[in-house]
Design a protein around this motif. Sequence first.
Motif, short mmCIF file in Angstrom:
data_model
loop_
_atom_site.label_atom_id
_atom_site.label_comp_id
_atom_site.label_asym_id
_atom_site.label_seq_id
_atom_site.Cartn_x
_atom_site.Cartn_y
_atom_site.Cartn_z
N ALA A 3 0.81 -1.22 0.00
CA ALA A 3 0.00 0.00 0.00
C ALA A 3 0.83 1.27 0.00
O ALA A 3 0.54 2.21 -0.75
N VAL A 4 1.88 1.30 0.84
CA VAL A 4 2.63 2.55 1.01
C VAL A 4 3.69 2.73 -0.06
O VAL A 4 3.86 3.84 -0.58
N ALA A 5 4.43 1.66 -0.38
CA ALA A 5 5.53 1.80 -1.34
C ALA A 5 5.05 2.35 -2.69
O ALA A 5 5.68 3.28 -3.23
N PRO A 6 3.94 1.85 -3.27
CA PRO A 6 3.47 2.44 -4.53
C PRO A 6 3.09 3.92 -4.39
O PRO A 6 3.32 4.72 -5.30
N LEU A 7 2.48 4.27 -3.24
CA LEU A 7 2.10 5.67 -3.02
C LEU A 7 3.32 6.57 -2.93
O LEU A 7 3.34 7.67 -3.50
N VAL A 8 4.35 6.10 -2.21
CA VAL A 8 5.59 6.88 -2.10
C VAL A 8 6.23 7.03 -3.49
O VAL A 8 6.67 8.12 -3.87
N GLY A 9 6.29 5.92 -4.24
CA GLY A 9 6.87 5.98 -5.58
C GLY A 9 6.12 6.94 -6.48
O GLY A 9 6.72 7.73 -7.22
N ALA A 10 4.77 6.88 -6.40
CA ALA A 10 3.96 7.78 -7.24
C ALA A 10 4.16 9.24 -6.85
O ALA A 10 4.26 10.12 -7.71
N ALA A 11 4.22 9.49 -5.54
CA ALA A 11 4.40 10.87 -5.07
C ALA A 11 5.76 11.42 -5.48
O ALA A 11 5.86 12.56 -5.97
N VAL A 12 6.81 10.62 -5.28
CA VAL A 12 8.15 11.08 -5.66
C VAL A 12 8.25 11.25 -7.17
O VAL A 12 8.81 12.23 -7.67
N GLY A 13 7.68 10.31 -7.93
CA GLY A 13 7.71 10.42 -9.39
C GLY A 13 6.97 11.66 -9.89
O GLY A 13 7.46 12.36 -10.78
N ALA A 14 5.80 11.94 -9.28
CA ALA A 14 5.04 13.12 -9.70
C ALA A 14 5.79 14.40 -9.36
O ALA A 14 5.82 15.35 -10.15
N SER A 15 6.39 14.43 -8.17
CA SER A 15 7.16 15.61 -7.77
C SER A 15 8.36 15.82 -8.69
O SER A 15 8.64 16.94 -9.14
N ALA A 16 9.07 14.71 -8.99
CA ALA A 16 10.22 14.81 -9.90
C ALA A 16 9.79 15.23 -11.29
O ALA A 16 10.45 16.05 -11.95
N GLN A 17 8.66 14.70 -11.75
CA GLN A 17 8.16 15.05 -13.08
C GLN A 17 7.84 16.54 -13.16
O GLN A 17 8.19 17.22 -14.13
N SER A 18 7.19 17.06 -12.12
CA SER A 18 6.86 18.48 -12.10
C SER A 18 8.11 19.35 -12.14
O SER A 18 8.21 20.31 -12.92
N ALA A 19 9.10 18.99 -11.29
CA ALA A 19 10.33 19.78 -11.23
C ALA A 19 11.12 19.68 -12.53
O ALA A 19 11.64 20.69 -13.04
#
Length: 202
Positions: A36-52
């Motif tokens: 549950a948590v690992a995919p959410l963390v990966g998605a959050a970090v990926g989205a943040s990196a994508q935005s930056a």
Amino acid sequence: MRAIGGLWRWRHNPLRRRTDLVEAWLALAAIVLILAVAPLVGAAVGASAQSALQQSVQDQREARHEVVATVVKKAARNPLLDPDPETSSGRDSHSRVVANWTAPDGTGRHGTVTAAIKSPAPGDHFTIWTDPHGRIVGRPLDGATATTHAVLAGFGAAVLTVGLVEGGRRLIVWRMVLRRYARWDRAWDKAGPDWGRTGAGS
């Protein structure tokens, strides 16, 4: 699944110790966190990196300009840049040349640059990237590369989360095992002097 099976196995087992249940619950909690948590963390970090990174792509596109340069002559070989002229590599299709170009602000520029020409001759044209004042800069980051980097960052964050969760579970279990061994040692120390003696309760 092993964690669920462990909980069920220890549910009414008369040999069950409290630590057995704790280990099974720890394993189940680790599985839930990983799923549950690992995919959410990966998605959050990926989205943040994508935005930056996409913002960086936009900034670089605005600040860097592709201009046409003209070869004046081939630059003298620099042994520090090319220590072994016999080696063949990706540099074979690039040459160091002295060139002229016009900066985006309209000023003329002259200098030694790397041209994507295998055999340059005076008058040949090639493109380079410059800042608004004509200084040489690298090619701007493209959107596809930025997305790839963001995906890799998200995947790395998810893997790191899995590693931290599993590492935490193993550390807790290891500490529990150490305490269990310590209790066994104390119990053996108490029982040792009377072990096998008649009337000692053996």
